[in-house]
Design a protein around this motif. Structure first.
Motif, PDB file in Angstrom:
ATOM      1  N   ASN A   1      36.140  33.078  48.100  1.00  0.00           N
ATOM      2  CA  ASN A   1      37.287  33.879  48.550  1.00  0.00           C
ATOM      3  C   ASN A   1      36.954  34.960  49.588  1.00  0.00           C
ATOM      4  OD1 ASN A   1      36.086  35.641  46.788  1.00  0.00           O
ATOM      5  ND2 ASN A   1      37.854  35.896  45.437  1.00  0.00           N
TER       6      ASN A   1
ATOM      7  N   THR B   1      42.844  37.514  43.808  1.00  0.00           N
ATOM      8  CA  THR B   1      41.510  36.933  43.575  1.00  0.00           C
ATOM      9  C   THR B   1      41.505  35.433  43.871  1.00  0.00           C
ATOM     10  OG1 THR B   1      41.096  38.593  41.878  1.00  0.00           O
ATOM     11  CG2 THR B   1      39.699  36.636  41.828  1.00  0.00           C
TER      12      THR B   1
ATOM     13  N   ARG C   1      42.836  36.787  52.283  1.00  0.00           N
ATOM     14  CA  ARG C   1      42.569  35.547  51.531  1.00  0.00           C
ATOM     15  C   ARG C   1      43.686  34.533  51.735  1.00  0.00           C
ATOM     16  NH1 ARG C   1      40.636  38.907  46.222  1.00  0.00           N
ATOM     17  NH2 ARG C   1      38.397  39.060  46.672  1.00  0.00           N
TER      18      ARG C   1
ATOM     19  N   LEU D   1      28.546  32.946  40.682  1.00  0.00           N
ATOM     20  CA  LEU D   1      28.991  34.043  41.550  1.00  0.00           C
ATOM     21  C   LEU D   1      27.799  34.752  42.192  1.00  0.00           C
ATOM     22  CD1 LEU D   1      31.084  36.137  42.592  1.00  0.00           C
ATOM     23  CD2 LEU D   1      30.963  37.225  40.338  1.00  0.00           C
TER      24      LEU D   1
ATOM     25  N   ARG E   1      42.974  46.335  48.382  1.00  0.00           N
ATOM     26  CA  ARG E   1      43.192  45.138  47.554  1.00  0.00           C
ATOM     27  C   ARG E   1      44.397  44.331  48.065  1.00  0.00           C
ATOM     28  NH1 ARG E   1      39.577  43.571  43.373  1.00  0.00           N
ATOM     29  NH2 ARG E   1      41.356  42.955  42.102  1.00  0.00           N
TER      30      ARG E   1
ATOM     31  N   TYR F   1      26.245  32.431  44.780  1.00  0.00           N
ATOM     32  CA  TYR F   1      27.129  32.417  45.971  1.00  0.00           C
ATOM     33  C   TYR F   1      26.915  33.666  46.813  1.00  0.00           C
ATOM     34  CZ  TYR F   1      31.915  33.607  47.846  1.00  0.00           C
ATOM     35  OH  TYR F   1      33.009  34.011  48.584  1.00  0.00           O
TER      36      TYR F   1
ATOM     37  N   LEU G   1      31.152  41.630  34.957  1.00  0.00           N
ATOM     38  CA  LEU G   1      31.513  40.215  34.783  1.00  0.00           C
ATOM     39  C   LEU G   1      30.411  39.404  34.101  1.00  0.00           C
ATOM     40  CD1 LEU G   1      33.220  39.626  38.267  1.00  0.00           C
ATOM     41  CD2 LEU G   1      34.338  40.038  36.070  1.00  0.00           C
TER      42      LEU G   1
ATOM     43  N   HIS H   1      35.344  41.020  49.250  1.00  0.00           N
ATOM     44  CA  HIS H   1      35.369  41.836  48.026  1.00  0.00           C
ATOM     45  C   HIS H   1      36.019  43.174  48.327  1.00  0.00           C
ATOM     46  CE1 HIS H   1      34.084  44.120  44.510  1.00  0.00           C
ATOM     47  NE2 HIS H   1      33.801  45.090  45.376  1.00  0.00           N
ATOM     48  N   GLY H   2      36.764  43.702  47.378  1.00  0.00           N
ATOM     49  CA  GLY H   2      37.283  45.062  47.494  1.00  0.00           C
ATOM     50  C   GLY H   2      37.277  45.736  46.136  1.00  0.00           C
TER      51      GLY H   2
ATOM     52  N   LYS I   1      31.897  38.431  52.224  1.00  0.00           N
ATOM     53  CA  LYS I   1      30.951  37.621  51.464  1.00  0.00           C
ATOM     54  C   LYS I   1      30.267  36.595  52.387  1.00  0.00           C
ATOM     55  CE  LYS I   1      33.505  38.200  47.096  1.00  0.00           C
ATOM     56  NZ  LYS I   1      34.300  37.523  46.043  1.00  0.00           N
TER      57      LYS I   1
ATOM     58  N   THR J   1      38.964  30.369  44.640  1.00  0.00           N
ATOM     59  CA  THR J   1      38.481  31.643  44.063  1.00  0.00           C
ATOM     60  C   THR J   1      36.983  31.813  44.270  1.00  0.00           C
ATOM     61  OG1 THR J   1      40.199  31.493  42.405  1.00  0.00           O
ATOM     62  CG2 THR J   1      38.420  33.026  41.946  1.00  0.00           C
ATOM     63  N   GLY J   2      36.232  30.746  44.095  1.00  0.00           N
ATOM     64  CA  GLY J   2      34.777  30.817  44.218  1.00  0.00           C
ATOM     65  C   GLY J   2      34.281  30.886  45.650  1.00  0.00           C
TER      66      GLY J   2
ATOM     67  N   PHE K   1      31.589  31.946  35.113  1.00  0.00           N
ATOM     68  CA  PHE K   1      31.308  31.773  36.547  1.00  0.00           C
ATOM     69  C   PHE K   1      30.269  32.776  37.077  1.00  0.00           C
ATOM     70  CE2 PHE K   1      35.062  34.498  36.044  1.00  0.00           C
ATOM     71  CZ  PHE K   1      34.698  35.629  36.764  1.00  0.00           C
TER      72      PHE K   1
ATOM     73  N   TYR L   1      28.082  43.222  40.046  1.00  0.00           N
ATOM     74  CA  TYR L   1      29.053  42.468  39.237  1.00  0.00           C
ATOM     75  C   TYR L   1      28.773  42.586  37.733  1.00  0.00           C
ATOM     76  CZ  TYR L   1      31.338  40.155  43.230  1.00  0.00           C
ATOM     77  OH  TYR L   1      32.076  39.880  44.366  1.00  0.00           O
TER      78      TYR L   1
HETATM   79  P1  IDP Z   1      38.157  40.330  42.635  1.00  0.00           P
HETATM   80  O1  IDP Z   1      37.064  39.946  43.597  1.00  0.00           O
HETATM   81  O2  IDP Z   1      39.508  39.968  43.169  1.00  0.00           O
HETATM   82  O3  IDP Z   1      38.073  41.769  42.179  1.00  0.00           O
HETATM   83  P2  IDP Z   1      37.025  39.630  40.033  1.00  0.00           P
HETATM   84  O4  IDP Z   1      37.815  39.208  38.843  1.00  0.00           O
HETATM   85  O5  IDP Z   1      36.430  40.993  40.020  1.00  0.00           O
HETATM   86  O6  IDP Z   1      37.981  39.437  41.307  1.00  0.00           O
HETATM   87  O7  IDP Z   1      35.897  38.545  40.257  1.00  0.00           O
HETATM   88  C1  IDP Z   1      34.868  38.790  41.189  1.00  0.00           C
HETATM   89  C2  IDP Z   1      34.629  37.542  41.989  1.00  0.00           C
HETATM   90  O8  IDP Z   1      34.156  36.512  41.118  1.00  0.00           O
HETATM   91  C3  IDP Z   1      35.868  36.931  42.656  1.00  0.00           C
HETATM   92  O9  IDP Z   1      36.218  37.549  43.884  1.00  0.00           O
HETATM   93  C4  IDP Z   1      35.412  35.500  42.848  1.00  0.00           C
HETATM   94  O10 IDP Z   1      34.537  35.387  43.969  1.00  0.00           O
HETATM   95  C5  IDP Z   1      34.598  35.258  41.584  1.00  0.00           C
HETATM   96  N1  IDP Z   1      35.407  34.635  40.544  1.00  0.00           N
HETATM   97  C6  IDP Z   1      36.329  35.222  39.734  1.00  0.00           C
HETATM   98  N2  IDP Z   1      36.881  34.339  38.901  1.00  0.00           N
HETATM   99  C7  IDP Z   1      36.309  33.145  39.175  1.00  0.00           C
HETATM  100  C8  IDP Z   1      36.467  31.824  38.662  1.00  0.00           C
HETATM  101  O11 IDP Z   1      37.257  31.579  37.759  1.00  0.00           O
HETATM  102  N3  IDP Z   1      35.694  30.856  39.222  1.00  0.00           N
HETATM  103  C9  IDP Z   1      34.799  31.095  40.226  1.00  0.00           C
HETATM  104  N4  IDP Z   1      34.619  32.320  40.738  1.00  0.00           N
HETATM  105  C10 IDP Z   1      35.357  33.333  40.232  1.00  0.00           C
END
Ligand code: IDP
Ligand code: MG
Length: 153
Positions: A116, A95, A106, A65, A89, A68, A56, A119-120, A13, A113-114, A61, A53
């Motif tokens: 991180n 996450t 990570r 996202l 993963r 970002y 989501l 991505h996978g 990212k 999380t925001g 978020f 995405y």
């Molecule tokens: P993942 O990347 O581990 O598969 P997902 O639930 O698919 O996780 O979420 C995608 C991306 O969205 C996360 O990697 C993270 O960058 C962001 N994200 C997920 N949950 C939150 C949150 O609660 N706050 C801010 N960003 C979030």
């Protein structure tokens, strides 16, 4: 028969790129024995990221996202090998980086999380969707991994 051709979509990212972690992240996958079959640096537009995405959309978020992920270039990759999706993963970690064990990407390189850094794909079918979204067929490079007989029995 074990599928040593399973593929996953991995992306570094914008924060991972800005923080100079591209080499470290690639190294984890290389060292483990996975084969790189595609890679490019791309500053993705909002439309692409919304598609990536789309599952989501509606999350609180989601807008942040997309912003970002659009804030700078990312490194998009396809890695191939036995259980590439689930092991990918595991290599990335949870996450929420605070829940990621040390030794994971990570868990070693980030905190929130925001932000991180990577991505996978989370399943084989989503990996196929994401690979088709980010790469043209001709960008998936056909080559023989010279160490394959030393990685697989
Ligand atoms: P993942 O990347 O581990 O598969 P997902 O639930 O698919 O996780 O979420 C995608 C991306 O969205 C996360 O990697 C993270 O960058 C962001 N994200 C997920 N949950 C939150 C949150 O609660 N706050 C801010 N960003 C979030
Ligand atoms: Mg996900």
């Amino acid at each position: 028969m074990a599928n040593i051709k399973e593929r996953t979509f991995i992306a570094i990212k914008p924060d991972g790129v800005q923080r100079g972690l591209v080499g470290d992240i690639i190294k984890r996958f290389e060292q483990r024995g996975y084969k790189l079959v595609a890679m490019k640096m791309v500053h993705a537009d909002t439309k692409m990221l919304e598609e990536h995405y789309k599952d989501l959309a509606g999350k609180p978020f989601y807008a942040g996202l997309v912003k970002y992920m659009n804030s700078g270039p990312i490194v998009a990759m396809v890695w191939e090998g036995l259980q590439a999706v689930s092991t990918g993963r595991k290599l990335l970690g949870a996450t929420n980086p605070l829940d990621s064990a040390p030794g994971t990407i990570r868990g070693d390189f980030c905190i929130q999380t925001g932000r991180n850094i990577c991505h996978g794909s989370d399943a084989v079918d989503s990996a196929e969707r994401e690979i088709a979204l980010w790469f043209k067929k001709e960008e998936l490079v056909q080559w023989d991994h010279h160490s394959a007989p030393w990685i697989y029995e």
